[in-house]
Design an enzyme around this catalytic site. Structure first.
Site, PDB file in Angstrom:
ATOM      1  N   LEU A  85       0.846  -1.192   0.000  1.00  0.00           N
ATOM      2  CA  LEU A  85       0.000   0.000   0.000  1.00  0.00           C
ATOM      3  C   LEU A  85       0.882   1.243   0.000  1.00  0.00           C
ATOM      4  CD1 LEU A  85      -2.857  -0.805   2.564  1.00  0.00           C
ATOM      5  CD2 LEU A  85      -2.824  -1.156   0.091  1.00  0.00           C
ATOM      6  N   GLY A 130       1.410  -5.428   1.044  1.00  0.00           N
ATOM      7  CA  GLY A 130       0.339  -5.566   0.059  1.00  0.00           C
ATOM      8  C   GLY A 130       0.836  -6.189  -1.244  1.00  0.00           C
ATOM      9  N   ASN A 152       5.235  -7.608   6.452  1.00  0.00           N
ATOM     10  CA  ASN A 152       5.920  -6.975   7.593  1.00  0.00           C
ATOM     11  C   ASN A 152       4.960  -6.160   8.466  1.00  0.00           C
ATOM     12  OD1 ASN A 152       5.410  -5.054   5.668  1.00  0.00           O
ATOM     13  ND2 ASN A 152       7.302  -3.926   5.978  1.00  0.00           N
ATOM     14  N   GLU A 153       3.646  -6.458   8.369  1.00  0.00           N
ATOM     15  CA  GLU A 153       2.665  -5.614   9.064  1.00  0.00           C
ATOM     16  C   GLU A 153       2.885  -5.543  10.564  1.00  0.00           C
ATOM     17  OE1 GLU A 153       1.909  -7.335   6.358  1.00  0.00           O
ATOM     18  OE2 GLU A 153       1.526  -5.492   5.243  1.00  0.00           O
TER      19      GLU A 153
HETATM   20  C1  LIG Z   1      -6.554  -4.913   9.742  1.00  0.00           C
HETATM   21  C2  LIG Z   1      -5.545  -3.938  10.025  1.00  0.00           C
HETATM   22  C3  LIG Z   1      -4.273  -4.265   9.443  1.00  0.00           C
HETATM   23  C4  LIG Z   1      -4.225  -4.030   7.994  1.00  0.00           C
HETATM   24  C5  LIG Z   1      -3.064  -4.564   7.299  1.00  0.00           C
HETATM   25  C6  LIG Z   1      -2.853  -5.939   7.594  1.00  0.00           C
HETATM   26  C7  LIG Z   1      -2.892  -6.769   6.420  1.00  0.00           C
HETATM   27  C8  LIG Z   1      -1.626  -6.918   5.660  1.00  0.00           C
HETATM   28  C9  LIG Z   1      -1.873  -6.858   4.242  1.00  0.00           C
HETATM   29  C10 LIG Z   1      -1.652  -5.865   3.535  1.00  0.00           C
HETATM   30  C11 LIG Z   1      -0.856  -4.859   4.021  1.00  0.00           C
HETATM   31  C12 LIG Z   1      -1.028  -3.684   3.755  1.00  0.00           C
HETATM   32  C13 LIG Z   1      -0.197  -2.669   4.373  1.00  0.00           C
HETATM   33  C14 LIG Z   1       0.897  -2.242   3.442  1.00  0.00           C
HETATM   34  O1  LIG Z   1       1.067  -2.697   2.360  1.00  0.00           O
HETATM   35  S1  LIG Z   1       1.816  -0.983   4.057  1.00  0.00           S
HETATM   36  C15 LIG Z   1       3.194  -0.880   2.954  1.00  0.00           C
HETATM   37  C16 LIG Z   1       4.344  -1.596   3.544  1.00  0.00           C
HETATM   38  N1  LIG Z   1       5.451  -1.548   2.601  1.00  0.00           N
HETATM   39  C17 LIG Z   1       6.697  -1.534   2.989  1.00  0.00           C
HETATM   40  O2  LIG Z   1       7.022  -1.585   4.158  1.00  0.00           O
HETATM   41  C18 LIG Z   1       7.736  -1.424   1.893  1.00  0.00           C
HETATM   42  C19 LIG Z   1       8.582  -0.211   2.088  1.00  0.00           C
HETATM   43  N2  LIG Z   1       9.549  -0.066   1.015  1.00  0.00           N
HETATM   44  C20 LIG Z   1      10.699  -0.755   0.971  1.00  0.00           C
HETATM   45  O3  LIG Z   1      11.004  -1.600   1.795  1.00  0.00           O
HETATM   46  C21 LIG Z   1      11.623  -0.419  -0.160  1.00  0.00           C
HETATM   47  O4  LIG Z   1      11.191   0.774  -0.739  1.00  0.00           O
HETATM   48  C22 LIG Z   1      11.708  -1.488  -1.260  1.00  0.00           C
HETATM   49  C23 LIG Z   1      10.330  -1.882  -1.790  1.00  0.00           C
HETATM   50  C24 LIG Z   1      12.438  -2.730  -0.727  1.00  0.00           C
HETATM   51  C25 LIG Z   1      12.510  -0.928  -2.453  1.00  0.00           C
HETATM   52  O5  LIG Z   1      13.764  -0.442  -2.022  1.00  0.00           O
HETATM   53  P1  LIG Z   1      14.635   0.520  -2.953  1.00  0.00           P
HETATM   54  O6  LIG Z   1      14.756  -0.057  -4.311  1.00  0.00           O
HETATM   55  O7  LIG Z   1      15.897   0.792  -2.224  1.00  0.00           O
HETATM   56  O8  LIG Z   1      13.735   1.827  -3.128  1.00  0.00           O
HETATM   57  P2  LIG Z   1      13.509   2.987  -2.035  1.00  0.00           P
HETATM   58  O9  LIG Z   1      13.337   2.396  -0.687  1.00  0.00           O
HETATM   59  O10 LIG Z   1      14.603   4.010  -2.202  1.00  0.00           O
HETATM   60  O11 LIG Z   1      12.131   3.588  -2.487  1.00  0.00           O
HETATM   61  C26 LIG Z   1      11.991   4.475  -3.595  1.00  0.00           C
HETATM   62  C27 LIG Z   1      10.982   5.549  -3.237  1.00  0.00           C
HETATM   63  O12 LIG Z   1       9.721   4.946  -3.004  1.00  0.00           O
HETATM   64  C28 LIG Z   1       9.229   5.287  -1.699  1.00  0.00           C
HETATM   65  N3  LIG Z   1       8.470   4.139  -1.176  1.00  0.00           N
HETATM   66  C29 LIG Z   1       8.903   2.909  -0.900  1.00  0.00           C
HETATM   67  N4  LIG Z   1       7.906   2.110  -0.488  1.00  0.00           N
HETATM   68  C30 LIG Z   1       6.791   2.862  -0.520  1.00  0.00           C
HETATM   69  C31 LIG Z   1       5.411   2.616  -0.216  1.00  0.00           C
HETATM   70  N5  LIG Z   1       4.954   1.424   0.192  1.00  0.00           N
HETATM   71  N6  LIG Z   1       4.543   3.630  -0.358  1.00  0.00           N
HETATM   72  C32 LIG Z   1       4.940   4.851  -0.781  1.00  0.00           C
HETATM   73  N7  LIG Z   1       6.235   5.147  -1.086  1.00  0.00           N
HETATM   74  C33 LIG Z   1       7.145   4.163  -0.958  1.00  0.00           C
HETATM   75  C34 LIG Z   1      10.485   5.564  -0.920  1.00  0.00           C
HETATM   76  O13 LIG Z   1      10.199   6.363   0.187  1.00  0.00           O
HETATM   77  C35 LIG Z   1      11.325   6.268  -1.944  1.00  0.00           C
HETATM   78  O14 LIG Z   1      10.831   7.604  -2.069  1.00  0.00           O
HETATM   79  P3  LIG Z   1      11.787   8.814  -2.472  1.00  0.00           P
HETATM   80  O15 LIG Z   1      12.320   8.497  -3.829  1.00  0.00           O
HETATM   81  O16 LIG Z   1      10.899  10.023  -2.448  1.00  0.00           O
HETATM   82  O17 LIG Z   1      12.864   8.861  -1.425  1.00  0.00           O
END
Ligand SMILES: CCCCCCCC/C=C\C=C\CC(=O)SCCNC(=O)CCNC(=O)[C@H](O)C(C)(C)COP(=O)(O)OP(=O)(O)OC[C@H]1O[C@@H](n2cnc3c(N)ncnc32)[C@H](O)[C@@H]1OP(=O)(O)O
Length: 278
Positions: A85, A130, A152-153
């Site tokens: 997400l 997600g 990793n939630e």
């Molecule tokens: C019932 C209640 C509970 C509900 C949830 C439970 C159920 C679980 C199921 C679904 C879950 C949903 C929740 C989510 O999905 S929350 C999102 C969690 N995601 C993460 O933790 C991933 C975070 N990102 C990373 O680890 C890395 O970015 C990676 C994907 C490994 C890529 O690394 P790399 O290639 O080094 O790229 P950067 O880290 O430099 O990222 C580039 C830019 O993108 C931005 N970024 C990264 N991830 C996100 C994201 N998820 N959303 C928005 N933006 C993101 C990052 O900040 C960089 O931005 P910038 O260029 O401006 O610095």
């Protein structure tokens, strides 16, 4: 609407025809096999906001209507399948947008997990949270080396809901699900293969797609109706449980995200992602 033209004389290398439904989700259908490659296209990390979720949901709905023979979910990024997400949508969220986000995620999961045709994830890079849920909703996963996948939630301070747990239980042993979810563990490609979170490793993106095509081809002798009925029998319970508790599930998500300690964590987490480059 995606149209399926079965022109059997098309040479193999030209078999995929581009049928872009939206900038966020590109669709190419192999006119020979009826298999669709659906590419997530929201740079830089395919963060799932409402528009991206709705776009993918619509594509899957269209593929259903057009009796698609198989789906390969891929990404336009070089090394990221999907980072989950969009974190900027859940940090200091607008409450209506937050509800729309989770509702769109529920809708997409119902369509993808319950798809009546074979579905595969060609993981050309990281699949986090997600993004991992999207992969788990498919029937088969192929991943490139040196990538990460997992939910990793619990690290973020939120707990996975029943339908997300069900998606993981479909694939992993009970013990592995417990360890993966309670620890909020992210696995490297080879570890993911060991526990069964992915099915195969491929050298590069092209090979992930080729292996997914091979997996889908195994179903060519299976009757479509028998396939979809069997899948419904296997997965229907988890889908019905969500369908009958959508409001409760939504409220749980909204309350979890609005929890001050989750918001505090998200602030630091976003900062840490941004400061990686400095
Ligand atoms: C019932 C209640 C509970 C509900 C949830 C439970 C159920 C679980 C199921 C679904 C879950 C949903 C929740 C989510 O999905 S929350 C999102 C969690 N995601 C993460 O933790 C991933 C975070 N990102 C990373 O680890 C890395 O970015 C990676 C994907 C490994 C890529 O690394 P790399 O290639 O080094 O790229 P950067 O880290 O430099 O990222 C580039 C830019 O993108 C931005 N970024 C990264 N991830 C996100 C994201 N998820 N959303 C928005 N933006 C993101 C990052 O900040 C960089 O931005 P910038 O260029 O401006 O610095």
């Amino acid at each position: 609407m995606i149209s399926f033209l079965m022109r059997r004389t098309i040479p193999r290398c030209r078999a995929y025809s581009s049928q872009t439904t939206s900038e966020l989700t590109k669709v190419e259908v192999n006119e020979k096999t009826g298999v669709a490659v659906v590419t997530l296209n929201r740079p830089p990390v395919n963060g799932l906001n409402v528009a991206a979720l709705r776009s993918l949901e619509k594509v899957i709905g269209d593929l259903e209507t057009n009796k698609c023979k198989g789906l390969i979910l891929s990404s336009s990024s070089k090394n990221i399948f999907c980072a989950g997400l969009d974190l900027t949508e859940i940090y200091k969220p607008d409450q209506e947008k937050l509800k729309s986000l989770w509702t769109a995620f529920q809708d997409l999961w119902i369509k993808l997990y319950g798809a009546s045709f074979p579905t595969t994830a060609a993981l050309n890079g990281h699949a986090i949270a997600g993004g991992c849920v999207l992969a788990l909703s498919c029937d088969y996963r192929v991943m490139v080396p040196n990538s990460s996948i997992g939910l990793n939630e619990t690290e973020l301070g939120i707990s996975p809901t029943a339908w997300i747990i069900a998606s993981m239980q479909n694939v992993l042993s009970k013990r592995s699900v417990e360890l993966a979810l309670l620890q909020g563990r992210i696995y490297k490609t080879n570890q993911a293969l060991e526990i069964g979170l992915i099915d195969e490793i491929a050298n590069d993106k092209d090979e992930t797609i080729k292996k997914c095509e091979e997996f889908i081809a195994k179903y060519s002798r299976v009757q479509s109706l028998a396939f979809s009925l069997t899948k419904r029998e296997l997965r229907g319970k988890a889908i019905s449980e969500l369908t009958s508790n959508r409001q409760g599930d939504l409220q749980f998500f909204v309350d979890s995200i609005n929890n001050p300690s989750v918001q505090k964590f998200l602030e630091k987490y976003l900062q840490s992602l941004k400061s990686k480059k400095n």
